[in-house]
Design a protein around this motif. Structure first.
Motif, PDB file in Angstrom:
ATOM      1  N   VAL A   1       0.914  -1.098   0.107  1.00  0.00           N
ATOM      2  CA  VAL A   1      -0.058   0.059  -0.101  1.00  0.00           C
ATOM      3  C   VAL A   1       0.986   1.328  -0.059  1.00  0.00           C
ATOM      4  CG1 VAL A   1      -1.586   1.321   1.304  1.00  0.00           C
ATOM      5  CG2 VAL A   1      -2.005  -1.246   1.041  1.00  0.00           C
ATOM      6  N   ILE A   2       2.083   1.244   0.635  1.00  0.00           N
ATOM      7  CA  ILE A   2       2.862   2.312   0.707  1.00  0.00           C
ATOM      8  C   ILE A   2       3.935   2.420  -0.555  1.00  0.00           C
ATOM      9  CG2 ILE A   2       2.625   2.528   3.105  1.00  0.00           C
ATOM     10  CD1 ILE A   2       5.202   1.200   3.624  1.00  0.00           C
ATOM     11  N   GLY A   3       3.713   1.540  -1.441  1.00  0.00           N
ATOM     12  CA  GLY A   3       4.483   1.598  -2.390  1.00  0.00           C
ATOM     13  C   GLY A   3       5.684   0.491  -2.574  1.00  0.00           C
ATOM     14  N   ILE A   4       5.854  -0.349  -1.640  1.00  0.00           N
ATOM     15  CA  ILE A   4       7.129  -1.147  -1.736  1.00  0.00           C
ATOM     16  C   ILE A   4       6.614  -2.407  -2.283  1.00  0.00           C
ATOM     17  CG2 ILE A   4       8.473  -2.416  -0.300  1.00  0.00           C
ATOM     18  CD1 ILE A   4       8.207  -0.393   1.863  1.00  0.00           C
ATOM     19  N   PRO A   5       7.432  -2.823  -3.548  1.00  0.00           N
ATOM     20  CA  PRO A   5       6.944  -4.077  -4.152  1.00  0.00           C
ATOM     21  C   PRO A   5       6.863  -5.341  -3.490  1.00  0.00           C
ATOM     22  CG  PRO A   5       8.386  -2.760  -5.425  1.00  0.00           C
ATOM     23  CD  PRO A   5       8.375  -2.231  -4.057  1.00  0.00           C
ATOM     24  N   ASN A   6       6.033  -6.072  -3.838  1.00  0.00           N
ATOM     25  CA  ASN A   6       5.830  -7.523  -2.854  1.00  0.00           C
ATOM     26  C   ASN A   6       5.315  -8.549  -3.694  1.00  0.00           C
ATOM     27  OD1 ASN A   6       5.770  -6.874   0.382  1.00  0.00           O
ATOM     28  ND2 ASN A   6       4.920  -5.186  -0.610  1.00  0.00           N
TER      29      ASN A   6
ATOM     30  N   GLU B   1       5.570  -9.056  -8.771  1.00  0.00           N
ATOM     31  CA  GLU B   1       5.576  -8.109  -7.724  1.00  0.00           C
ATOM     32  C   GLU B   1       4.745  -7.005  -7.847  1.00  0.00           C
ATOM     33  OE1 GLU B   1       9.661  -6.957  -7.687  1.00  0.00           O
ATOM     34  OE2 GLU B   1      10.514  -8.531  -6.445  1.00  0.00           O
ATOM     35  N   TRP B   2       3.825  -6.891  -7.095  1.00  0.00           N
ATOM     36  CA  TRP B   2       2.907  -5.748  -6.959  1.00  0.00           C
ATOM     37  C   TRP B   2       3.154  -4.635  -5.629  1.00  0.00           C
ATOM     38  CZ3 TRP B   2      -0.387  -4.202  -3.115  1.00  0.00           C
ATOM     39  CH2 TRP B   2      -0.666  -4.942  -1.746  1.00  0.00           C
ATOM     40  N   SER B   3       2.208  -3.641  -6.220  1.00  0.00           N
ATOM     41  CA  SER B   3       2.517  -2.430  -5.235  1.00  0.00           C
ATOM     42  C   SER B   3       1.370  -1.413  -5.701  1.00  0.00           C
ATOM     43  CB  SER B   3       3.991  -1.714  -5.294  1.00  0.00           C
ATOM     44  OG  SER B   3       4.256  -1.034  -6.549  1.00  0.00           O
TER      45      SER B   3
END
Length: 630
Positions: free
Chosen positions: A187-192, A216-218
């Motif tokens: 949610v805060i823009g860090i790819p996961n 990886e999503w963000s």
């Protein structure tokens, strides 16, 4: 001051420890099954749908605070029957520390999930009420702000079934596994990391293949756009080897009508397997694999695939743009429209310099119209229809080309310098089948062509006709003079000369050659083949078997100019009687042989008849003179 701060810190630590102990104590002492009716009641108030927890509830405090529900069922809203969702177990967990931070980061895990999505004949969905309750726009603020946030989800061995009674479409995603964690970081823009895999099947039809996805999503700062990068999409179709697609996806406008767009590319894309999966027969010369790249955008209900580039591995390239209507019935394929173009496409020895067309598909019928093809310097105007509605695909083709040089096309087939002329062609064909041999066997239709101001090589027909005419004239003259020529050997030698005396440089000019054809069961029948020229003419009929390329033609050739005086009976006959020609062998190796024996026998019969008639006339005249003499 230091002592005061130390006391305050001790108080907070003490309170924290007491809270931890209290939480652990509650988990250890309180029976969660006592809350089952309250949970079911709360679920009904939130969804207006009945939730049944048929199994026990249990919770644990280490390593995470965990609540597990077993054998959970969410029933359908009316008028739908049975259940919307069921699961063998649903596990919710969170870090104990997050409880005291004011933001509970919740993780969900489903085992044996079974989700049944239904659309009625009237177009109503069994998930509409859930969508309306939980998907609100950003301008609508909830009266009860939530402090619970989804932080991760894991689904193992799930099954999702979609029944669309409105369009009679039924699909199943089986063995579905999904893993997506650390939502708060995303949610805060860090790819996961994200992973998804499943088996797709058309119910009561056939398997569509296995699919897996990793990436990886963000979320972006606006919280209305998801970015998935380093995307790897693996497809294993029933008819081909696994195909790997790479790219990225952006999902915009999450709070309203989502727009999904991105790019994909693949090396060694299994082209033939995709065609076979849609039951479209491919030519054996078509490369099995190709390099593929494309951009796409999906805005319900349309999927636009643009900038499609297909590299056919040294056999040309294709570009295309397609717009699919995913709200249309998808059996055998959704409705779509688009266009395509290609350069240097090679099929066996034929090269399409350019090919382009507009394509539409509606209710399983694909139309390519117009279809423009350039081969060498010839321009062909065609239409193609592919009907996929039945069990066996059907194909319908029309083609027309005018004033092109036939030798240029024959050169593409390594048959150059055999036939020249300005050619016009018109073809109507139909066939059906799932493989190339089936298509050839079922091929049927009509065709007509004409070649103007042309010539064919390897044969000087005018010289051969004149030579045979002179040879027969000599034989007939000798016979008429009561000589005994060796007719059998003479005929054999003359017939053999039609094959042995020909050279590649020999040619036969013609003013016009034309024919009509009918095609059925792989046999081309030609009832009216004609060639005209100032010095000769040819007429005939025959057939060509496409299954074994065998050829069988019977022709008659006639010289137009009579070199003999009108009083010459033998010459007069030969100038009016055509020479019968037989063409046999194969299309690659045709053999032309004249039927000189029949030609000679007819001439002999004519000469004998003429002699008899003259003898009878002479006898009658003598008799009349005798009886009428005074």
């Amino acid at each position: 001051m230091f002592t005061f701060l130390k006391r305050v810190l001790q108080i907070f630590i003490t309170l924290f420890v007491l809270a931890m102990v209290a939480t652990i104590g509650i988990v250890m002492v309180v029976n969660p099954n006592d809350f089952k009716p309250a949970i079911e009641q709360q679920a009904f108030e939130q969804t207006r749908q009945v939730l049944k927890i048929q199994g026990p509830l249990s919770w644990h405090w280490f390593p995470l605070l965990t609540l597990e529900l077993e054998n959970v069922v969410l029933e359908n809203p009316p008028p739908f029957k049975n259940q919307l969702l069921s699961a063998k177990s649903i596990v919710t967990s969170c870090d104990i520390l997050s409880i005291f931070s004011g933001k509970i980061l919740l993780n969900l895990e489903f085992q044996g999930l079974n989700l049944i999505l239904e659309r009625s004949l009237q177009g109503k969905n069994n998930w509409d009420e859930l969508k309306d309750r939980f998907l609100t726009s950003p301008n609508q603020k909830s009266p009860n702000p939530s402090y619970v946030f989804l932080n991760g989800i894991k689904i193992e061995n799930a099954q999702v079934i979609f029944h669309d009674d409105e369009k009679n479409v039924h699909y199943m995603l089986d063995h579905l596994n999904l893993s997506a964690n650390n939502f708060f970081k995303g949610v805060i823009g860090i790819p996961n990391p994200l992973s998804l895999d499943f088996h797709l099947e058309h119910l009561n039809k056939h398997s569509l293949g296995n699919f897996s996805l990793t990436g990886e999503w963000s979320l972006k700062e606006t919280l209305t756009e998801v970015n998935i990068k380093n995307l790897v999409f693996n497809l294993s179709l029933p008819n081909g080897k696994p195909t790997l697609l790479k790219g990225h996806i952006d999902i915009q406008n999450l709070n309203q009508s989502p727009i999904i767009q991105g790019t994909l590319e693949s090396q060694n894309f299994d082209l033939k397997a995709w065609l076979e999966d849609f039951e479209i027969a491919s030519h054996p010369s078509l490369p099995a694999f190709a390099d593929l790249s494309a951009s796409f955008q999906y805005l319900v209900p349309y999927l636009e695939v643009s900038s499609i580039n297909i590299d056919l591995k040294n056999q040309g390239a294709l570009t295309a743009n397609i717009k699919l209507d995913l709200s249309s019935p998808s059996v055998p394929m959704p409705n779509f429209e688009g266009n395509f173009s290609g350069q240097k496409l090679q099929f066996n020895k034929i090269v399409f310099e350019t090919i382009k067309g507009n394509v539409t598909a509606k209710t399983g019928v694909v139309n390519i119209k117009p279809l423009e093809i350039q081969m060498a310097h010839s321009q062909h105007h065609a239409t193609l229809q592919i009907d996929l509605q039945g069990e066996t695909p059907r194909y319908f083709l029309t083609e027309e080309a005018k004033n092109f040089e036939i030798n240029e096309l024959l050169t593409l087939l390594d048959n150059q310098n055999k036939l020249e002329g300005q050619t016009s062609l018109k073809v109507t064909l139909a066939t059906q089948g799932k493989s190339w041999p089936e298509l050839q066997q079922s091929l049927a239709g009509q065709a007509e062509f004409q070649i103007a101001n042309g010539k064919f090589y390897g044969l000087n027909l005018i010289a051969l006709l004149k030579h045979s005419q002179n040879a027969l004239y000599t034989l007939l003259s000798a016979f008429a003079q009561k000589q005994s020529p060796d007719i059998a050997n003479a005929l054999k030698a003359e017939a053999d000369s039609w094959g042995s005396s020909n050279k590649p440089s020999d040619l036969t000019p013609f003013d016009l050659a034309k024919a009509n054809f009918t095609l059925a069961r792989g046999i081309i029948n030609n009832p009216n083949f004609t060639i005209t020229h100032s010095e000769y003419s040819v007429q005939g009929s025959g057939h060509l078997n496409l299954n074994d390329t065998s050829i069988q033609y019977q022709l008659s050739a006639l010289l137009n100019n009579n070199p003999y005086p009108s009083s010459d009976v033998i010459g007069h006959y030969l100038s009016q009687a055509p020479v019968l020609l037989n063409i046999q062998g194969t299309l690659a190796d045709p053999r032309l042989r004249p039927d000189l024996e029949s030609y000679l026998n007819n001439a002999l019969a004519y000469v004998q008849k003429n002699v008899v008639e003259k003898l009878v006339d002479k006898t009658i005249n003598k008799a009349l003179d005798h009886f009428l003499k005074p």
